[in-house]
Design a protein around this motif. Sequence first.
Motif, PDB file in Angstrom:
ATOM      1  N   ASP A  27       0.842  -1.194   0.000  1.00  0.00           N
ATOM      2  CA  ASP A  27       0.000   0.000   0.000  1.00  0.00           C
ATOM      3  C   ASP A  27       0.883   1.252   0.000  1.00  0.00           C
ATOM      4  OD1 ASP A  27      -1.487   2.262   1.658  1.00  0.00           O
ATOM      5  OD2 ASP A  27      -3.018   0.983   0.719  1.00  0.00           O
ATOM      6  N   GLU A  28       0.740   2.075  -1.029  1.00  0.00           N
ATOM      7  CA  GLU A  28       1.597   3.252  -1.186  1.00  0.00           C
ATOM      8  C   GLU A  28       1.498   4.221  -0.012  1.00  0.00           C
ATOM      9  OE1 GLU A  28       1.111   5.123  -4.983  1.00  0.00           O
ATOM     10  OE2 GLU A  28       1.296   3.215  -6.057  1.00  0.00           O
ATOM     11  N   ASP A  29       0.307   4.436   0.493  1.00  0.00           N
ATOM     12  CA  ASP A  29       0.138   5.361   1.622  1.00  0.00           C
ATOM     13  C   ASP A  29       0.820   4.831   2.883  1.00  0.00           C
ATOM     14  OD1 ASP A  29      -1.332   7.210   0.130  1.00  0.00           O
ATOM     15  OD2 ASP A  29      -3.233   6.221   0.596  1.00  0.00           O
ATOM     16  N   ILE A  30       0.688   3.542   3.135  1.00  0.00           N
ATOM     17  CA  ILE A  30       1.318   2.938   4.308  1.00  0.00           C
ATOM     18  C   ILE A  30       2.838   2.958   4.163  1.00  0.00           C
ATOM     19  CG2 ILE A  30       1.597   0.804   5.655  1.00  0.00           C
ATOM     20  CD1 ILE A  30      -1.097   2.227   6.100  1.00  0.00           C
ATOM     21  N   ILE A  31       3.324   2.672   2.976  1.00  0.00           N
ATOM     22  CA  ILE A  31       4.767   2.723   2.718  1.00  0.00           C
ATOM     23  C   ILE A  31       5.293   4.126   3.012  1.00  0.00           C
ATOM     24  CG2 ILE A  31       6.537   2.606   0.905  1.00  0.00           C
ATOM     25  CD1 ILE A  31       4.820   0.303  -0.316  1.00  0.00           C
ATOM     26  N   GLN A  32       4.572   5.151   2.545  1.00  0.00           N
ATOM     27  CA  GLN A  32       4.980   6.533   2.805  1.00  0.00           C
ATOM     28  C   GLN A  32       4.916   6.859   4.290  1.00  0.00           C
ATOM     29  OE1 GLN A  32       6.259   8.920   0.567  1.00  0.00           O
ATOM     30  NE2 GLN A  32       6.768   9.807   2.557  1.00  0.00           N
ATOM     31  N   ASP A  33       3.841   6.416   4.956  1.00  0.00           N
ATOM     32  CA  ASP A  33       3.727   6.642   6.401  1.00  0.00           C
ATOM     33  C   ASP A  33       4.887   5.997   7.155  1.00  0.00           C
ATOM     34  OD1 ASP A  33       1.383   8.071   6.125  1.00  0.00           O
ATOM     35  OD2 ASP A  33       0.065   6.391   6.659  1.00  0.00           O
ATOM     36  N   ASN A  34       5.255   4.780   6.772  1.00  0.00           N
ATOM     37  CA  ASN A  34       6.378   4.092   7.427  1.00  0.00           C
ATOM     38  C   ASN A  34       7.677   4.859   7.230  1.00  0.00           C
ATOM     39  OD1 ASN A  34       4.733   2.041   8.393  1.00  0.00           O
ATOM     40  ND2 ASN A  34       5.115   0.710   6.656  1.00  0.00           N
ATOM     41  N   SER A  35       7.872   5.377   6.047  1.00  0.00           N
ATOM     42  CA  SER A  35       9.064   6.172   5.763  1.00  0.00           C
ATOM     43  C   SER A  35       9.062   7.454   6.603  1.00  0.00           C
ATOM     44  CB  SER A  35       9.125   6.506   4.273  1.00  0.00           C
ATOM     45  OG  SER A  35      10.211   7.322   3.982  1.00  0.00           O
ATOM     46  N   ASP A  36       7.921   8.105   6.666  1.00  0.00           N
ATOM     47  CA  ASP A  36       7.792   9.323   7.472  1.00  0.00           C
ATOM     48  C   ASP A  36       8.076   9.035   8.946  1.00  0.00           C
ATOM     49  OD1 ASP A  36       7.073  10.627   5.142  1.00  0.00           O
ATOM     50  OD2 ASP A  36       4.937  10.738   5.637  1.00  0.00           O
ATOM     51  N   LEU A  37       7.564   7.913   9.437  1.00  0.00           N
ATOM     52  CA  LEU A  37       7.788   7.554  10.840  1.00  0.00           C
ATOM     53  C   LEU A  37       9.273   7.374  11.135  1.00  0.00           C
ATOM     54  CD1 LEU A  37       4.867   5.059  11.508  1.00  0.00           C
ATOM     55  CD2 LEU A  37       5.263   7.234  12.681  1.00  0.00           C
ATOM     56  N   LEU A  38       9.995   6.736  10.225  1.00  0.00           N
ATOM     57  CA  LEU A  38      11.434   6.555  10.419  1.00  0.00           C
ATOM     58  C   LEU A  38      12.161   7.892  10.463  1.00  0.00           C
ATOM     59  CD1 LEU A  38      12.122   3.457   8.139  1.00  0.00           C
ATOM     60  CD2 LEU A  38      12.188   3.556  10.650  1.00  0.00           C
ATOM     61  N   GLU A  39      11.797   8.784   9.560  1.00  0.00           N
ATOM     62  CA  GLU A  39      12.425  10.110   9.533  1.00  0.00           C
ATOM     63  C   GLU A  39      12.103  10.892  10.803  1.00  0.00           C
ATOM     64  OE1 GLU A  39      14.447  13.539   8.735  1.00  0.00           O
ATOM     65  OE2 GLU A  39      14.690  11.545   7.874  1.00  0.00           O
ATOM     66  N   LEU A  40      10.850  10.858  11.229  1.00  0.00           N
ATOM     67  CA  LEU A  40      10.470  11.567  12.449  1.00  0.00           C
ATOM     68  C   LEU A  40      11.151  10.970  13.681  1.00  0.00           C
ATOM     69  CD1 LEU A  40       6.708  12.112  11.672  1.00  0.00           C
ATOM     70  CD2 LEU A  40       8.438  13.905  11.932  1.00  0.00           C
ATOM     71  N   GLU A  41      11.314   9.664  13.701  1.00  0.00           N
ATOM     72  CA  GLU A  41      12.012   9.032  14.816  1.00  0.00           C
ATOM     73  C   GLU A  41      13.472   9.486  14.873  1.00  0.00           C
ATOM     74  OE1 GLU A  41      12.925   4.623  16.701  1.00  0.00           O
ATOM     75  OE2 GLU A  41      11.987   4.770  14.730  1.00  0.00           O
ATOM     76  N   ARG A  42      14.121   9.567  13.723  1.00  0.00           N
ATOM     77  CA  ARG A  42      15.508  10.054  13.682  1.00  0.00           C
ATOM     78  C   ARG A  42      15.598  11.491  14.193  1.00  0.00           C
ATOM     79  NH1 ARG A  42      15.971   6.695   9.023  1.00  0.00           N
ATOM     80  NH2 ARG A  42      15.107   8.276   7.658  1.00  0.00           N
ATOM     81  N   ARG A  43      14.664  12.328  13.758  1.00  0.00           N
ATOM     82  CA  ARG A  43      14.663  13.721  14.192  1.00  0.00           C
ATOM     83  C   ARG A  43      14.384  13.836  15.688  1.00  0.00           C
ATOM     84  NH1 ARG A  43      10.835  16.361   9.765  1.00  0.00           N
ATOM     85  NH2 ARG A  43      10.889  18.087  11.232  1.00  0.00           N
ATOM     86  N   TYR A  44      13.458  13.036  16.184  1.00  0.00           N
ATOM     87  CA  TYR A  44      13.117  13.034  17.608  1.00  0.00           C
ATOM     88  C   TYR A  44      14.326  12.636  18.453  1.00  0.00           C
ATOM     89  CZ  TYR A  44      11.019  11.385  21.977  1.00  0.00           C
ATOM     90  OH  TYR A  44      10.725  11.160  23.298  1.00  0.00           O
ATOM     91  N   GLU A  45      15.037  11.606  18.024  1.00  0.00           N
ATOM     92  CA  GLU A  45      16.195  11.136  18.779  1.00  0.00           C
ATOM     93  C   GLU A  45      17.297  12.195  18.855  1.00  0.00           C
ATOM     94  OE1 GLU A  45      16.430   8.474  20.631  1.00  0.00           O
ATOM     95  OE2 GLU A  45      14.393   7.880  20.066  1.00  0.00           O
ATOM     96  N   LYS A  46      17.370  13.073  17.890  1.00  0.00           N
ATOM     97  CA  LYS A  46      18.395  14.119  17.872  1.00  0.00           C
ATOM     98  C   LYS A  46      18.017  15.332  18.716  1.00  0.00           C
ATOM     99  CE  LYS A  46      20.321  13.026  13.355  1.00  0.00           C
ATOM    100  NZ  LYS A  46      20.550  13.501  11.980  1.00  0.00           N
TER     101      LYS A  46
END
Length: 87
Positions: A27-46
């Motif tokens: 699912d394209e939307d879920i794939i994008q959401d998963n990618s966004d979550l990874l990016e936000l997690e990286r930003r949060y950790e910093k």
Amino acid sequence: MINGRIMFNDDNERMREKSLRQINMEDEDIIQDNSDLLELERRYEKMDIPYKDRRIIDDYIACIISRGERMEKLVYYAGVRDTENIK
């Protein structure tokens, strides 16, 4: 089904998990959401957040995730029950 409740057996759970994996991969939307979550997690950790505040935020996020997973499972099994009732 016992007393109108679906029993969570191993076969049903395997089918549910297979469906989730397929959705996550296709699912394209879920794939994008998963990618966004990874990016936000990286930003949060910093972020420079005090330990006490980070714990509250982490607990809040864990609660949201836990509730979502529980709801996801219940909705899936409600759909299974509805399908069985149609037969």
